[in-house]
Design an enzyme around this catalytic site. Structure first.
Site, PDB file in Angstrom:
ATOM      1  N   GLU A 443       0.845  -1.219   0.000  1.00 28.48           N
ATOM      2  CA  GLU A 443       0.000   0.000   0.000  1.00 28.48           C
ATOM      3  C   GLU A 443       0.867   1.252   0.000  1.00 28.48           C
ATOM      4  OE1 GLU A 443      -2.649  -0.853  -0.802  1.00 28.48           O
ATOM      5  OE2 GLU A 443      -2.855  -2.833   0.097  1.00 28.48           O
TER       6      GLU A 443
HETATM    7  C1  LIG Z   1       2.423  -9.526  -0.315  1.00 32.15           C
HETATM    8  C2  LIG Z   1       2.213  -8.351  -1.213  1.00 32.15           C
HETATM    9  C3  LIG Z   1       0.917  -7.977  -1.540  1.00 32.15           C
HETATM   10  C4  LIG Z   1       0.702  -6.897  -2.398  1.00 32.15           C
HETATM   11  N1  LIG Z   1      -0.577  -6.588  -2.792  1.00 32.15           N
HETATM   12  C5  LIG Z   1      -0.758  -5.680  -3.789  1.00 32.15           C
HETATM   13  C6  LIG Z   1      -2.050  -5.499  -4.378  1.00 32.15           C
HETATM   14  O1  LIG Z   1      -3.031  -6.102  -3.959  1.00 32.15           O
HETATM   15  N2  LIG Z   1      -2.158  -4.640  -5.417  1.00 32.15           N
HETATM   16  C7  LIG Z   1      -1.097  -3.947  -5.912  1.00 32.15           C
HETATM   17  O2  LIG Z   1      -1.271  -3.206  -6.852  1.00 32.15           O
HETATM   18  N3  LIG Z   1       0.130  -4.096  -5.372  1.00 32.15           N
HETATM   19  C8  LIG Z   1       0.324  -4.949  -4.334  1.00 32.15           C
HETATM   20  N4  LIG Z   1       1.577  -5.125  -3.799  1.00 32.15           N
HETATM   21  C9  LIG Z   1       2.692  -4.323  -4.304  1.00 32.15           C
HETATM   22  C10 LIG Z   1       3.198  -3.292  -3.287  1.00 32.15           C
HETATM   23  O3  LIG Z   1       2.264  -2.271  -3.139  1.00 32.15           O
HETATM   24  C11 LIG Z   1       4.581  -2.820  -3.785  1.00 32.15           C
HETATM   25  O4  LIG Z   1       5.482  -3.900  -3.562  1.00 32.15           O
HETATM   26  C12 LIG Z   1       5.051  -1.572  -3.068  1.00 32.15           C
HETATM   27  O5  LIG Z   1       4.234  -0.487  -3.400  1.00 32.15           O
HETATM   28  C13 LIG Z   1       6.503  -1.245  -3.398  1.00 32.15           C
HETATM   29  O6  LIG Z   1       6.800  -1.369  -4.767  1.00 32.15           O
HETATM   30  P1  LIG Z   1       8.058  -2.234  -5.244  1.00 32.15           P
HETATM   31  O7  LIG Z   1       7.962  -3.543  -4.545  1.00 32.15           O
HETATM   32  O8  LIG Z   1       8.123  -2.236  -6.704  1.00 32.15           O
HETATM   33  O9  LIG Z   1       9.295  -1.489  -4.624  1.00 32.15           O
HETATM   34  P2  LIG Z   1      10.085  -0.284  -5.301  1.00 32.15           P
HETATM   35  O10 LIG Z   1       9.139   0.729  -5.803  1.00 32.15           O
HETATM   36  O11 LIG Z   1      11.084  -0.844  -6.230  1.00 32.15           O
HETATM   37  O12 LIG Z   1      10.817   0.321  -4.034  1.00 32.15           O
HETATM   38  C14 LIG Z   1      12.006  -0.248  -3.454  1.00 32.15           C
HETATM   39  C15 LIG Z   1      12.481   0.668  -2.322  1.00 32.15           C
HETATM   40  O13 LIG Z   1      12.783   1.966  -2.867  1.00 32.15           O
HETATM   41  C16 LIG Z   1      12.042   2.966  -2.202  1.00 32.15           C
HETATM   42  N5  LIG Z   1      11.669   4.000  -3.160  1.00 32.15           N
HETATM   43  C17 LIG Z   1      11.126   3.846  -4.390  1.00 32.15           C
HETATM   44  N6  LIG Z   1      10.911   5.045  -4.949  1.00 32.15           N
HETATM   45  C18 LIG Z   1      11.307   5.961  -4.065  1.00 32.15           C
HETATM   46  C19 LIG Z   1      11.333   7.391  -4.052  1.00 32.15           C
HETATM   47  N7  LIG Z   1      10.862   8.121  -5.072  1.00 32.15           N
HETATM   48  N8  LIG Z   1      11.841   8.014  -2.959  1.00 32.15           N
HETATM   49  C20 LIG Z   1      12.285   7.312  -1.909  1.00 32.15           C
HETATM   50  N9  LIG Z   1      12.277   5.968  -1.855  1.00 32.15           N
HETATM   51  C21 LIG Z   1      11.801   5.306  -2.921  1.00 32.15           C
HETATM   52  C22 LIG Z   1      10.852   2.258  -1.604  1.00 32.15           C
HETATM   53  O14 LIG Z   1      10.331   2.952  -0.466  1.00 32.15           O
HETATM   54  C23 LIG Z   1      11.427   0.902  -1.252  1.00 32.15           C
HETATM   55  O15 LIG Z   1      12.050   0.990  -0.003  1.00 32.15           O
HETATM   56  C24 LIG Z   1       1.809  -6.163  -2.904  1.00 32.15           C
HETATM   57  C25 LIG Z   1       3.112  -6.539  -2.536  1.00 32.15           C
HETATM   58  C26 LIG Z   1       3.318  -7.618  -1.719  1.00 32.15           C
HETATM   59  C27 LIG Z   1       4.735  -8.021  -1.401  1.00 32.15           C
END
Ligand SMILES: Cc1cc2nc3c(=O)[nH]c(=O)nc-3n(C[C@H](O)[C@H](O)[C@H](O)COP(=O)(O)OP(=O)(O)OC[C@H]3O[C@@H](n4cnc5c(N)ncnc54)[C@H](O)[C@@H]3O)c2cc1C
Length: 620
Positions: A443
């Site tokens: 989220e």
């Molecule tokens: C079990 C699970 C359930 C989920 N359920 C859903 C769902 O139902 N629907 C859905 O759409 N998604 C879902 N997600 C996805 C989840 O919302 C994303 O994993 C999350 O938003 C982070 O995206 P990412 O994993 O690509 O990490 P990334 O975006 O690659 O981020 C990696 C790190 O970099 C940091 N970061 C990235 N950009 C910035 C910035 N501009 N400034 C500072 N820090 C930054 C982040 O805070 C994080 O620490 C789910 C994920 C999991 C693991």
């Protein structure tokens, strides 16, 4: 006797004695409810949580979700739980009767959600997402879309999801690649892959309705060009019956650290060019619309922190009363001293107080946010409505980030109370930690939530939402400052709140002076400081109520000396409860709020070491 999940006496305290939600009964929307009705509903929810949902906690974790022949199955025990949950009308309990709900105040719906989530958050994900997706259609769908999808979703006949994330678009939804191609009949062909989709596929319901973010061909890049589509797993015929599969294929499910009963799926839309979606709302309004569900999910995720924390705490207290280890510190070196229950050791008491005070403060914060929704619904003027909604807008990111972070720390502390046994699967503590960890990530990660709070939340309505919140805290301080027992602690809250308010202004000034990196680099620290101040505020506010009630009990029972009061607390449950609420506020003020000013000063030092680090120096 504890239900080992949630302190329902504290739920009742926050709802009726602290927030006074009975004021809602004076309004047209809630005039048919009484306090007794709502307490009875909460009692039923507790029975459901304890007898139906909690038994799926360990079993669901052990069995997990399975992916076979392109289909996902949930743990077997979830089927009966889903049936009972849906039959009890819990899924849409907070919605109006016109759409099949019970019209409950949101504050009560939150309390129900806390009970079910504490029993098994993995299970809670299925109805939670279904409710959020149905809510989108409720708010933005046409009559036809509501008739086709929404009623069945609120009734739990079909389930829902939220489809934002893609392999190349996580935190940054500008990068969404899923496309929508216009069809002559006004519908769209959807093509793309969404990953990490919670409840993305399962066998609890015959159909799943996916709200999907996608870009209509030719629309501009970035979030401004994104629209949202209703994409059913199985197409729905005009008469409401199920038709052909809609070319939504499950690529697989994730193997995760926790919430193993919640299926996290990769969904391929339109692999065969036959996935049909209907536009929800206007074109290119996808982000605005999805924000409704994202905000609901953020609050749900903050509640997840509270849910895991409270279940962990209730177990930890019981264990601490039973586990015999070590002599009483007061026994000194007496060779005849008998080992005592670990709850007698000062360090265990400190841990339990840390857990208890955070939980109670977070509960008040979460329910306050729900109460803001109730008050905005029944507001008589636009200004009043805007103020209640302002609190909600400001606090949503704080609830999400603060409660999920502190929830995890509470679970970790609960594990420490169990010692080595807490680390082992025989006891539930390690699962609470595993299940809770995801709440700090999904989220929108807590880092991103903090940036949203600082970059958008603080400045909303020209800063009025934040100013109104600080004004509420000041009102409480004024009321409590001369309090005989809590005056000293209120002074600590005042210093902390002032320091936090000053830091807010410091951020504004730094931004104006072009030093925008200062608030960005320190956004997370600000979120934590603000969360601590809010929790401290709600604890002091609640302690004021509790102290008054405790004094009345002492008076009624003739406990007019410290000895008599101590004895009374031992066998009067109500007195013990109020005593505990006052103790939480005192502890939190001294343990946490005393550190706030120094943390604010540290932020003002404008240290940029993380930015000055060379990438090479991070890893030699
Ligand atoms: C079990 C699970 C359930 C989920 N359920 C859903 C769902 O139902 N629907 C859905 O759409 N998604 C879902 N997600 C996805 C989840 O919302 C994303 O994993 C999350 O938003 C982070 O995206 P990412 O994993 O690509 O990490 P990334 O975006 O690659 O981020 C990696 C790190 O970099 C940091 N970061 C990235 N950009 C910035 C910035 N501009 N400034 C500072 N820090 C930054 C982040 O805070 C994080 O620490 C789910 C994920 C999991 C693991």
């Amino acid at each position: 006797m504890s239900n080992l999940l949630v302190n329902t006496r504290d739920q009742e305290f926050v709802l009726f004695e602290q927030l006074g939600i009975d004021k809602l009964f004076e309004t047209e929307a809630f005039k048919d409810f009484t306090k007794d009705d709502l307490l009875m509903i909460l009692k039923e929810a507790e029975k459901l949580a304890v007898n139906v949902i909690a038994p799926t906690f360990a079993e669901g974790d052990k069995e997990g979700c399975k992916f076979k022949d392109g289909k996902v199955s949930v743990p077997k025990c979830f089927h009966e739980a889903w049936k009972k949950y849906v039959e009890g009308g819990w899924l849409a309990a907070g919605e109006s009767p016109e759409v099949g709900g019970q019209g409950l105040p949101r504050s009560i719906a939150f309390a129900v959600s806390e009970l079910v989530g504490a029993a098994n958050y993995s299970f809670q994900m299925y109805p939670g997402l279904t409710h959020g997706a149905a809510g989108l259609i409720h708010s933005y769908g046409t009559e036809e879309q509501k008739n086709k999808y929404m009623y069945k979703m609120y009734a739990g006949e079909w389930a829902g999801t939220m489809c934002l994330t893609e392999p190349g678009a996580g935190s940054d939804l500008n990068l969404v690649k899923t496309t929508a191609k216009r069809l002559p009949d006004g519908k769209f062909l959807i093509t793309g892959t969404k990953c990490f989709i919670s409840s993305g596929d399962h066998d609890l319901t015959p159909n799943i309705i996916h709200p999907v973010l996608a870009r209509i061909e030719g629309d501009p890049p970035g979030t401004k060009g994104i629209s949202i589509f209703i994409v059913p797993k199985i197409r729905v015929n005009d008469d409401g019956s199920l038709g052909e599969p809609n070319d939504v294929n499950t690529g697989g499910i994730e193997h995760k650290m926790g919430i193993k009963g919640s299926a996290t799926a990769t969904l391929n839309f339109g692999e065969n060019g036959k996935c049909i979606g209907e536009l929800l709302g206007g074109e290119r309004e996808g982000m605005k619309i999805m924000f409704q569900m994202m905000n609901e999910a953020r609050l749900g995720t903050g509640l997840q922190g509270l849910d895991s924390a409270t279940a962990s705490y209730e177990h930890a207290v019981q264990y601490a009363k039973e586990r015999i280890q070590g002599n009483d510190i007061m026994a000194g070196k007496d060779p005849n001293a008998k080992p005592v229950a670990i709850i007698n050791h000062p360090d265990i008491r400190r841990k339990l107080m840390w857990m208890k005070s955070h939980i109670e403060g977070m509960r008040s914060l979460c329910y306050f946010v729900a109460y803001c929704m109730d008050r905005s619904t029944v507001s008589k003027t636009e200004e009043e409505k805007a103020n209640w909604e302002g609190f909600l807008d400001l606090l949503t990111t704080v609830v999400k980030a603060y409660c999920s972070d502190k929830g995890l720390l509470v679970c970790s502390t609960g594990m420490d109370v169990y010692g080595g046994y807490g680390y082992c699967q025989e006891y539930p503590m390690e699962q609470y930690m595993r299940d809770e960890k995801i709440a700090t990530i999904y989220e929108g990660t807590n880092g991103i939530q903090s940036l949203t709070l600082v970059g958008r939340g603080l400045g909303q309505r020209k800063g009025m939402n934040a100013m109104n919140m600080f004004a509420e805290i000041q009102k409480n301080i004024k009321k409590m400052k001369e309090h005989k027992e809590l005056g000293k602690h209120t002074a600590i809250l005042e210093e902390a709140s002032n320091a936090c308010a000053e830091l807010t202004m410091f951020f504004v000034q730094a931004g104006k002076a072009g030093n925008f990196l200062l608030p960005i680099l320190n956004a997370y620290k600000f979120m934590e400081i603000f969360g601590d101040v809010l929790v401290g505020h709600f604890l002091i506010d609640g302690a004021g109520v509790a102290a008054e009630k405790l004094a009345a009990i002492y008076k009624a029972k003739g406990a007019d000396t410290p000895e008599k009061q101590k004895a009374l607390i031992k066998d009067d449950k109500e007195a013990a409860f109020y005593f505990g609420r006052v103790a939480s506020a005192k502890f939190f003020a001294v343990e946490i709020l005393t550190t706030v000013k120094a943390r604010c000063e540290a932020v003002k030092m404008d240290d940029k070491t993380p930015l000055e680090m060379s990438e090479e120096a991070f890893a030699y």
